[in-house]
Scaffold this active site. Sequence first.
Site, PDB file in Angstrom:
ATOM      1  N   ASP A   1       0.876  -1.163   0.000  1.00 24.33           N
ATOM      2  CA  ASP A   1       0.000   0.000   0.000  1.00 24.33           C
ATOM      3  C   ASP A   1       0.921   1.223   0.000  1.00 24.33           C
ATOM      4  O   ASP A   1       2.129   1.125   0.249  1.00 24.33           O
ATOM      5  CB  ASP A   1      -0.955   0.004   1.194  1.00 24.33           C
ATOM      6  CG  ASP A   1      -2.155   0.934   0.945  1.00 24.33           C
ATOM      7  OD1 ASP A   1      -2.078   1.779   0.027  1.00 24.33           O
ATOM      8  OD2 ASP A   1      -3.164   0.821   1.666  1.00 24.33           O
TER       9      ASP A   1
HETATM   10  C1  BGC Z   1      -5.024   3.358  -0.014  1.00 17.28           C
HETATM   11  C2  BGC Z   1      -5.080   2.382  -1.183  1.00 17.28           C
HETATM   12  C3  BGC Z   1      -4.844   3.108  -2.472  1.00 17.28           C
HETATM   13  C4  BGC Z   1      -3.520   3.834  -2.396  1.00 17.28           C
HETATM   14  C5  BGC Z   1      -3.181   4.608  -3.646  1.00 17.28           C
HETATM   15  C6  BGC Z   1      -3.776   4.216  -0.034  1.00 17.28           C
HETATM   16  O1  BGC Z   1      -3.867   5.231   0.898  1.00 17.28           O
HETATM   17  O2  BGC Z   1      -5.097   2.648   1.198  1.00 17.28           O
HETATM   18  O3  BGC Z   1      -6.320   1.736  -1.200  1.00 17.28           O
HETATM   19  O4  BGC Z   1      -4.907   2.223  -3.552  1.00 17.28           O
HETATM   20  O5  BGC Z   1      -3.553   4.756  -1.312  1.00 17.28           O
HETATM   21  O6  BGC Z   1      -4.000   5.714  -3.792  1.00 17.28           O
END
Ligand code: BGC
Length: 768
Positions: A226
């Site tokens: 993530d």
């Molecule tokens: C989120 C993800 C997301 C990523 C990119 C993170 O803060 O938890 O779900 O895909 O950011 O935007």
Amino acid sequence: MIAASALDLRRQVALLSGSDSWNTEPLPEDGVPSCALSDGPHGLRFQADAGDHLGVSGSEASTCFPTAVTVASAWDEELAERIGRALAVEARALGVDVVLGPGLNIKRHPLCGRNFEYFSEDPLLSGRLAAAMVHGLQRHGVGACLKHFAVNNQESHRFVVDAVVDERTLRELYLAGFEHAVKESRPWTVMAAYNSVNGHPATQNRRLLTEILRGEWGFDGLVMSDWAATNDRVAAVAAGLDLEMPGSNGLFDRDVLKAVESGRLPAGLVQASAQRVLDLVERSGREKGPSADHDALARSAAAEGTVLLTNDGLLPLAPGRTVALIGAFAERPRYQGSGSSLVNPTRITTALDEFRRRGIAVTYAPGYDPADSHHDPALIAEAVAAASAADVAVVMAGLPPVYESEGFDRTDLGLPGQHDELIAAVCAANPRTVVALSNGAPVLMPWKDAPAAILECYLGGQASGAALVDVLYGDAEPGGRLAETFPASLDDVAAGPWFPGEPHQVEYREGLAVGYRHHTTAGIAPLFAFGHGLSYTTFAWSDVTGDRGSVTLTVTNTGTRAGADVVQVYLHDRTGVVARPRRSLAGYAKVRLAAGQSTTVTVAVPERAYAFYDVTAGDWRTPAGEFDLEIARSSTDVVATVTVTVSDGVTAAAEPAGTPLIAATDEQFRRRLGRPVPQPRPVRPFTRDSTLDEVAATRLGRLFKAALWRAAPIDEATRANPAELAMYEHSLAELPLRAAAIFSGGKLRWGTIDLLLRLFNGFGGRRG
Ligand code: BGC
């Protein structure tokens, strides 16, 4: 495509981090292009430039489909697949290779701020819908990313919290959906979550990423982090994390190089991860395709996911009646959630637009402020006057964006007081009132019996206003059944005492007692049950037969309109071998029938439904004895029962029947964990894992946090948007220093962070 083995170590390591927020690192001299990733999950949030990861800067226009909670309520894999396919078409038009979704974390608690982005409290339903969406994407050339793996069930402290969960609960509840989706749909990628699981960050959790995901489930794709979830990059490579996202300007590269050179990290692991990045790039290299207009699909999906909670017969509305349309969501709709999933829609159709387009005269009264819904009796008085003068009132109410978002959890289950008062007052003025709710997760309804009908529309995407009017007039059927329990009180949520836990530790002491599993076991009546949803027509079920592998019945549409029904089969383990929830979903089927039509429906019951995870054996086991397969309209409405006898099962289990599902005491939890209940990681001394709020306990830390806040990309538009601002405030406060370094785009190096840490811990560490 070149093989990783043909690249030197430096170039292999370079491949393991993104080149920016959304692309993998290209190696032009080796003919390796980059692979473009984009959020997800209910529409593309494609940012052509560097962008951000929290949805505050703009993105290209894309269809905003209903959010996962709405899609899940349709209980329809075909629909999920169609949405996946449409996402793939739009992704290919934008040059996106991988869509960051679906998200399938379990709704452990109704207050999780991101529940709107997840499917269900049930792993079978979540796993099947996720697999269908993955199929839709990948059969059309675009990769999917199952997220957030694993046990990411809250927003509070998500970057640093350690989820302490016993193996059986982990397997049966929190991993089962991922397991199904991985095996069934072979996603190209999986995203490792921010949080830790049983003491190890998900990004460096070898057990999860390598032993279970690849070893047991046969995952053959790439694991990415993530955004800024990486902690110890060397440990992450060793654990099986292939790609660090977003790119961190080489922040960790030296660590990885040095670890390989010193023999601490086997070179083969770096090469294997680099090869997986190359494989992903290879899979991706598709031509750009033409886009298409998916507004009609978004509209029908919103209706399919709308749940008719109550109806005294007022719905569908007879044409020709005068309507008071009440609630600011009628012109400022709440149709998606804030955060990384925020889509810039291709268009928005509001309910007010759609009434007008149909030439239906409505009196409109806003009833509340759509942004914060502060107390305002004058707006209620105006709405009451409009409702009294009309044949029918439609109140659009729900949760304003600032109430639920990525980045923070809700603090209570209530609607804003203004909404509750508005509904009660309008219903008192006109009993022919329909309440249409827009919210991403369960709410309380103290006025539940007052309206003639209640529609749970959830967050229905860009065409949700049009879909609501379709449903109100019966042009579309509200085809949904709840994919989550609406508790009557927060006290009825078993996880309550341990949610969201301490900043550094959350204990999953409720075990399997989540959602309807808890309600049915403890005999607690919900406000609305998992699986509940009415129809505009009526269905009769007959000729029920079944065996271990399936249940068959005849479903007849006995009404005068076409409609959809959902046959649900729950398992009731009567073997007395192992402690289990009273009911767990074992299978379901959605069926569409014309008026008067009859059909035979077979609901498959997979062998896994009977099994429990035996921690001693480290495998799934089926108990010997009798099971009831309960054929039901909801988790509280069983219509028929088929009894199945298993003779080839086991007769003993570590947690025999009678063991409470909830391990309330330390001793019970210790026994279930098979180890002492861990102590939360101490706040001091500060480490790279410390959050900005934690170091802000020092004077220097406060200054540092303030400096980062000033540097954050917060413009006037964000400042004027309370939901975005709240998300930013929470995210920054809870950001660990290591993530601040990753997000800094190379400005904060480890030397600076470590120097600051010495100061926070020493001279600068004085309190005050
Ligand atoms: C989120 C993800 C997301 C990523 C990119 C993170 O803060 O938890 O779900 O895909 O950011 O935007």
